[in-house]
Design a protein around this motif. Structure first.
Motif, short mmCIF file in Angstrom:
data_model
loop_
_atom_site.label_atom_id
_atom_site.label_comp_id
_atom_site.label_asym_id
_atom_site.label_seq_id
_atom_site.Cartn_x
_atom_site.Cartn_y
_atom_site.Cartn_z
N SER A 152 -2.78 6.66 0.41
CA SER A 152 -1.31 6.71 0.42
C SER A 152 -0.80 8.12 0.74
O SER A 152 -0.75 8.98 -0.14
N PRO A 181 -1.88 0.26 -0.65
CA PRO A 181 -0.49 0.65 -0.85
C PRO A 181 0.34 0.36 0.40
O PRO A 181 -0.20 0.26 1.51
N SER A 182 1.64 0.23 0.23
CA SER A 182 2.52 -0.15 1.35
C SER A 182 2.48 0.86 2.49
O SER A 182 2.69 0.50 3.64
N ASP A 183 2.21 2.12 2.20
CA ASP A 183 2.15 3.15 3.25
C ASP A 183 0.70 3.51 3.61
O ASP A 183 0.43 4.60 4.10
N TYR A 184 -0.22 2.59 3.41
CA TYR A 184 -1.65 2.83 3.60
C TYR A 184 -1.95 3.42 4.96
O TYR A 184 -1.67 2.82 6.00
N THR A 228 -1.42 6.53 -7.02
CA THR A 228 -1.02 5.47 -6.09
C THR A 228 -1.03 4.08 -6.70
O THR A 228 -0.06 3.33 -6.55
#
Length: 178
Positions: free
Chosen positions: A12, A47-50, A145
């Protein structure tokens, strides 16, 4: 000297940037990372921003400040792309204390190493913890994270104390004297 301690970034860049944004305020000289830097692993939802490549780039840009242990999600490729050493486990002597660093999948609070230490610091569980037991200090900064205790968190260690902070708002969650 202040050491920032974090674990389980799991790819992240947003959480890592948030952590690093506190460096100046906390007057950080070194950053101790306890593994699982780039990948989320098969048991975790990414994670959403991986973006592991962005995390590599960010950490390489501060490689002179990084002290790092290898987590259970690190691979040989990670060791090759990182411009800093990622050791299996580490032993540091800081502030007159012997400090053992481990991700937590080999040595942990449940599998304590047989050699002498004053402070044992692990990650891996994604659950923050500070406890004194038998004259020793046991620390886990949790995960910045993917926390399993609902607190994205990190620690600051100096010659007087260790402090656990919320990543979101720098709220002090716990403090213990060395």
């Amino acid at each position: 000297m202040n050491y920032m301690i974090a674990s389980d970034i799991h790819g992240s860049p947003g959480c890592l940037k948030k952590l690093l944004s506190y460096q100046e305020e906390f007057q950080i000289q070194k950053i101790i990372l306890l593994g699982d830097l780039y990948y989320s692993g098969a048991r975790n939802i990414p994670p959403s921003d991986y973006n592991p490549k962005d995390v590599v780039s960010i950490l390489n840009s501060i490689s002179d400040k990084v002290i790092s242990c290898k987590g259970n999600c690190e691979s040989d490729v990670d060791l090759m792309v990182s411009e800093f050493v990622i050791a299996d486990d580490l032993f540091l002597h800081l502030f007159g204390k012997d400090i053992f660093l481990s991700h937590g999948h080999r040595y942990s609070f449940l599998n304590i190493p047989k050699f002498s230490f004053d402070i044992f610091i692990q990650g891996h569980t994604h659950i923050s913890d500070i406890k004194k037991e038998g004259g020793k200090l046991f620390l886990n900064p949790g995960s910045i994270t993917l926390p399993k205790d609902d607190n994205r968190s990190f620690m600051i260690l100096n010659e007087r104390e260790v402090s656990l902070f919320s990543l979101e708002d720098k709220k002090l969650l716990r403090r213990e004297e060395l």
